[in-house]
Design a protein around this motif. Structure first.
Motif, mmCIF file in Angstrom:
data_model
loop_
_atom_site.group_PDB
_atom_site.id
_atom_site.type_symbol
_atom_site.label_atom_id
_atom_site.label_comp_id
_atom_site.label_asym_id
_atom_site.label_seq_id
_atom_site.Cartn_x
_atom_site.Cartn_y
_atom_site.Cartn_z
ATOM 1 N N GLY A 1 1.082 -4.958 7.776
ATOM 2 C CA GLY A 1 0.168 -5.444 6.898
ATOM 3 C C GLY A 1 -1.237 -4.432 7.340
ATOM 4 O O GLY A 1 -1.438 -3.959 8.203
ATOM 5 N N SER B 1 2.682 -3.522 -8.058
ATOM 6 C CA SER B 1 2.364 -3.615 -6.685
ATOM 7 C C SER B 1 1.998 -5.139 -6.195
ATOM 8 O O SER B 1 1.673 -6.011 -6.640
ATOM 9 N N ASP B 2 2.237 -5.186 -4.835
ATOM 10 C CA ASP B 2 1.579 -6.179 -3.987
ATOM 11 C C ASP B 2 0.991 -5.439 -2.801
ATOM 12 O O ASP B 2 1.813 -4.926 -1.969
ATOM 13 N N ASP B 3 0.085 -5.440 -2.473
ATOM 14 C CA ASP B 3 -1.193 -6.079 -3.304
ATOM 15 C C ASP B 3 -1.807 -5.088 -4.175
ATOM 16 O O ASP B 3 -1.194 -4.618 -5.138
ATOM 17 N N SER C 1 -3.348 -2.077 -6.329
ATOM 18 C CA SER C 1 -3.367 -0.659 -6.693
ATOM 19 C C SER C 1 -4.034 -0.065 -7.695
ATOM 20 O O SER C 1 -4.476 -0.745 -8.766
ATOM 21 N N THR D 1 3.417 -9.387 -6.545
ATOM 22 C CA THR D 1 3.808 -8.451 -7.271
ATOM 23 C C THR D 1 3.578 -8.514 -8.841
ATOM 24 O O THR D 1 3.835 -9.719 -9.452
ATOM 25 N N TYR E 1 -3.597 2.552 -2.848
ATOM 26 C CA TYR E 1 -2.755 1.340 -2.809
ATOM 27 C C TYR E 1 -3.436 0.832 -1.327
ATOM 28 O O TYR E 1 -3.530 1.538 -0.576
ATOM 29 N N GLN F 1 -2.672 -2.917 1.117
ATOM 30 C CA GLN F 1 -1.506 -4.058 1.311
ATOM 31 C C GLN F 1 -2.327 -4.900 2.326
ATOM 32 O O GLN F 1 -2.827 -4.608 3.500
ATOM 33 N N ASN G 1 -1.229 -8.806 3.430
ATOM 34 C CA ASN G 1 -0.106 -9.233 4.249
ATOM 35 C C ASN G 1 0.988 -9.938 3.427
ATOM 36 O O ASN G 1 0.823 -10.002 2.200
ATOM 37 N N GLU H 1 4.611 -9.483 1.224
ATOM 38 C CA GLU H 1 5.379 -8.505 0.466
ATOM 39 C C GLU H 1 4.765 -7.162 0.324
ATOM 40 O O GLU H 1 3.669 -7.050 -0.033
ATOM 41 N N THR H 2 5.337 -6.083 0.297
ATOM 42 C CA THR H 2 4.778 -4.852 0.228
ATOM 43 C C THR H 2 5.727 -4.266 -0.961
ATOM 44 O O THR H 2 7.029 -4.021 -0.843
ATOM 45 N N SER H 3 4.903 -3.747 -1.920
ATOM 46 C CA SER H 3 5.715 -2.950 -3.098
ATOM 47 C C SER H 3 4.985 -2.085 -3.875
ATOM 48 O O SER H 3 3.776 -2.627 -3.863
#
Length: 181
Positions: free
Chosen positions: A55, A79-81, A83, A97, A117, A119, A121, A123-125
């Motif tokens: 994170g 995205s999560d978080d 972008s 997301t 992008y 991130q 903490n 989920e990451t996408s």
């Protein structure tokens, strides 16, 4: 010194972007011009799996793509978080997301695509997609290259892999550095 004389295979051609990697805590995309990257390189397009921490990290990806025809193109960011596809799509802030899109008129030819992008903490996408002018909605990654010249580079395929070639994996470089120390 340890890699002296070893061939290093850096990814080239379509499906790659130049990247800058950052670490820090943000609630919105940072001003990358004021941040110092922890690493730079060329890698798989829009690949956030290269992050060295789980994170509080960020990437700036830069690549080129060719619009085969003039017209409207729609770009999508999931995205999560946060972008942002510079100039076209903004999906900033801390959130689950979420997909946003934007449309832009492009001339026929080569265009630069920059994706930022970050991130926090959890989920990451990150997914970047394109559609328009004969393209059904699909990932942008196979259509971009780290340099304009790489758009025309043919992928070399040989019968046998070069046993002396080395593919650099940032995660193993970090682990090796820690073990060496």
């Amino acid at each position: 010194y340890l890699l002296q004389g070893v061939k290093v295979t850096a990814p080239t051609g379509r499906g790659t972007t130049a990247y800058a990697y950052y670490e820090g805590g943000w609630d919105r995309l940072p001003d990358f011009d004021k941040e110092k990257p922890k690493a730079r390189g060329t890698g798989a397009a829009f690949e956030i799996g290269m992050a060295k921490v789980k994170g509080d990290f960020a990437f700036r990806f830069e690549g080129y793509f060719r619009a085969e025809a003039a017209g409207e193109y729609r770009f999508y960011l999931s995205s999560d978080d946060g972008s942002r596809l510079l100039v076209v799509v903004d999906n900033d802030g801390i959130h689950a997301t979420e997909t946003t899109s934007g449309t832009v008129k492009l001339t026929k030819g080569v265009h630069k695509a920059t994706v930022d992008y970050f991130q926090g903490n959890g989920e990451t996408s990150l997914d970047v997609e394109i559609e328009g002018r004969g393209l059904a909605r699909q990932p942008l990654a196979p259509h971009v290259a780290a340099t304009e010249a790489d758009l025309d580079r043919k992928v070399e395929t040989k019968g046998q892999p070069d046993e002396d070639a080395l593919t650099v994996r940032p995660d193993l470089v970090q682990k090796g550095r820690a073990l060496f120390v």
